[in-house]
Enzyme design. Structure first.
Site, PDB file in Angstrom:
ATOM      1  N   THR A  34       0.843  -1.217   0.000  1.00 44.81           N
ATOM      2  CA  THR A  34       0.000   0.000   0.000  1.00 44.81           C
ATOM      3  C   THR A  34       0.873   1.260   0.000  1.00 44.81           C
ATOM      4  O   THR A  34       0.383   2.340  -0.311  1.00 44.81           O
ATOM      5  CB  THR A  34      -0.949   0.043   1.225  1.00 44.81           C
ATOM      6  OG1 THR A  34      -0.165  -0.121   2.417  1.00 44.81           O
ATOM      7  CG2 THR A  34      -2.001  -1.046   1.168  1.00 44.81           C
ATOM      8  N   TYR A 139      -8.334  -7.361  13.033  1.00 43.79           N
ATOM      9  CA  TYR A 139      -7.335  -6.276  13.025  1.00 43.79           C
ATOM     10  C   TYR A 139      -7.071  -5.796  14.451  1.00 43.79           C
ATOM     11  O   TYR A 139      -5.922  -5.645  14.879  1.00 43.79           O
ATOM     12  CB  TYR A 139      -7.824  -5.123  12.141  1.00 43.79           C
ATOM     13  CG  TYR A 139      -6.969  -3.877  12.198  1.00 43.79           C
ATOM     14  CD1 TYR A 139      -5.780  -3.797  11.480  1.00 43.79           C
ATOM     15  CD2 TYR A 139      -7.347  -2.777  12.985  1.00 43.79           C
ATOM     16  CE1 TYR A 139      -4.984  -2.656  11.536  1.00 43.79           C
ATOM     17  CE2 TYR A 139      -6.567  -1.634  13.045  1.00 43.79           C
ATOM     18  CZ  TYR A 139      -5.389  -1.578  12.320  1.00 43.79           C
ATOM     19  OH  TYR A 139      -4.603  -0.440  12.385  1.00 43.79           O
ATOM     20  N   VAL A 169      -5.661   9.144  12.369  1.00 47.26           N
ATOM     21  CA  VAL A 169      -4.542   9.937  11.865  1.00 47.26           C
ATOM     22  C   VAL A 169      -4.932  10.549  10.516  1.00 47.26           C
ATOM     23  O   VAL A 169      -5.607   9.898   9.712  1.00 47.26           O
ATOM     24  CB  VAL A 169      -3.295   9.038  11.690  1.00 47.26           C
ATOM     25  CG1 VAL A 169      -2.071   9.886  11.368  1.00 47.26           C
ATOM     26  CG2 VAL A 169      -3.059   8.185  12.939  1.00 47.26           C
TER      27      VAL A 169
END
Ligand SMILES: NC(=O)c1ccc[n+]([C@@H]2O[C@H](COP(=O)([O-])OP(=O)(O)OC[C@H]3O[C@@H](n4cnc5c(N)ncnc54)[C@H](O)[C@@H]3O)[C@@H](O)[C@H]2O)c1
Length: 313
Positions: A34, A139, A169
């Site tokens: 990514t 996760y 974030v």
């Protein structure tokens, strides 16, 4: 020498940038799944393309390294529900490879990325590091496991590891792609393209947004100091904003009218989230410093530079 795993990603590239500004030599280990080389453009760093799941790549990456910021991970909550074994392989086993590699190489200290996802949807704000955790996805469970390994390595295995629980974030270089992309880059991209902003549910769900520059600073402080080994610290903005307020802020930050539409709430969406950052402040000496409006303006500017269409006002 510093090693940043996942250093070609969003948070990683800002961490690398800060380390370079401080004059440190930096190596990045990233499989570019990514992340991208573009994120590191203009930065004098050594990029090793490889996976944290590969012990040989990790051993090579650790040579001569004193401090590690470990960020490499698979980051999609819904994808972790689809593919829990893949998530475990990267986020838990891969993290263990990094910690073992660091221990064998005689690294002094590691900071690693955990997440506010581990608090789940339990009530009670602000979230303290002592608040109960409630992992509602693989996760989140991966990140909780990472925190427990941070404690084990620090207590009994001779490697100091600090875990940072990031909240939401945001900043330049964050990828808006995919149905579950983060809300700020999505809103900014839609707003700049003159598209209607989609708000799920009534928009009164609250989030704690923290600037990526503050997060990069927390990473560097946690890995450089000598306080807090084995501990977990919240890294958030320390205040809550609703999605409706965010939409209004994004609208004010672009030079034309923006329209909104509400859609059905997304299942599993947490109602409210906010960090207490007192522990990080007391032990690490870190506090969020960014002004939200300025950080949002910088994010909008980055999307404009990247080629986001501007609709004439
Ligand atoms: N962005 C947020 O709001 C947020 C919140 C909480 C926690 N985090 C955590 O922060 C860290 C960084 O996330 P980000 O937002 O910068 O995402 P990102 O996708 O931009 O960064 C992750 C990086 O890890 C790399 N990577 C993935 N698998 C790898 C592997 N097997 N080996 C080597 N590199 C690999 C990717 O290529 C990418 O560069 C992650 O651990 C994530 O879970 C992020």
């Amino acid at each position: 020498m510093w090693l940043v795993t996942g250093g070609a990603g969003f948070i990683g590239s800002h961490t690398v940038e800060l380390l370079r500004k401080k004059g440190h030599s930096v190596r990045v280990l990233d499989n570019l799944s990514t992340g991208s080389r573009d994120n590191l453009e203009g930065l004098d760093v050594e990029l090793m393309v490889g996976s944290i799941e590969d012990p040989d790549a990790v051993a090579r990456a650790m040579k001569g390294v004193e401090r590690v910021v470990h960020l490499a991970a698979r980051i999609s909550v819904p994808e972790s529900v689809e593919s829990p074994l893949l998530y475990d392989a990267t986020n838990v086993h891969g993290t263990l490879q990094v910690l073992e590699g660091a221990r064998r190489a005689g690294v002094q200290r590691v900071s690693l990325a955990s997440s506010c996802a581990i608090y789940g949807s339990l009530p009670g704000l602000p979230k303290l590091e002592t608040s109960p955790i409630h992992c509602e996805s693989p996760y989140a469970a991966n990140k909780a496991a990472n925190e427990m390994y941070a404690r084990s390595y620090s207590e009994t295995m001779g490697l100091e590891v600090v875990a940072l629980r990031y909240f939401n974030v945001f900043g330049p270089r964050q990828d808006p792609a995919g149905p579950y992309g983060a809300v700020i880059p999505k809103f900014v991209e839609w707003a700049l393209a003159g598209q209607t902003l989609t708000i799920f549910g009534d928009g009164e769900q609250g989030r704690d947004f923290v600037s990526v520059r503050d997060v990069a600073r927390a990473n560097v402080m946690a890995a450089s100091g000598d306080a807090g080994a084995g501990e977990v610290f919240n890294v958030g903005g320390g205040r809550m904003m609703t999605i409706n307020q965010l939409a209004a802020q994004v609208s004010a930050a672009v030079p034309h009218e923006v329209s909104f539409r509400h859609e059905a709430p997304r299942p599993g969406d947490v109602r409210a989230s906010m960090a207490s950052v007192d522990k990080a402040s007391e032990i690490l000496g870190w506090k969020p410093e960014a002004d939200f409006d300025a950080a949002l303006a910088e994010t909008v500017e980055w999307f404009v530079q990247r080629g986001g269409e501007l609709v004439p006002g």
